[in-house]
Design an enzyme around this catalytic site. Sequence first.
Site: not given
Length: 133
Positions: A73-75
């Site tokens: 999700a962060y990437a």
Amino acid sequence: MNNAGAPGTKSLICVDDFDSLTPVFWQKMLYVNLFSAFWMTKSARTALIQSNGAVVNTISTGAFSCNGTSSTAYACAKAGLVQLTRHLAKALAPRVRVNGIAPRAVNSPWECSWGRRRGVCTNRCSASAYRSA
């Protein structure tokens, strides 16, 4: 300078831990790491144009790789920020410059504790080095 960024948890969610990526977690990652840059730039647009200003978005090297040190999700949110930066540069040119920077992971106790669990920490840092005197 759009410098908001958060992993979303006290301990990172591994790339291979797909079940932990809940809709709430995805929303949090998008709001903090992508949407905030859009809304801040949109809010400041008039002032940026009038002053021939500049926008700098802090992306992340996690947007360009899948090495297991960033949650999916962060990437993905940071990869979205890469595209937002490109589109804003085109939309606001020539009066406003828009650029992105992608720093590597910061050598900190949080990052090293994550790296040790994943077997990628170089042990160059220690938690004691970051405690206040």
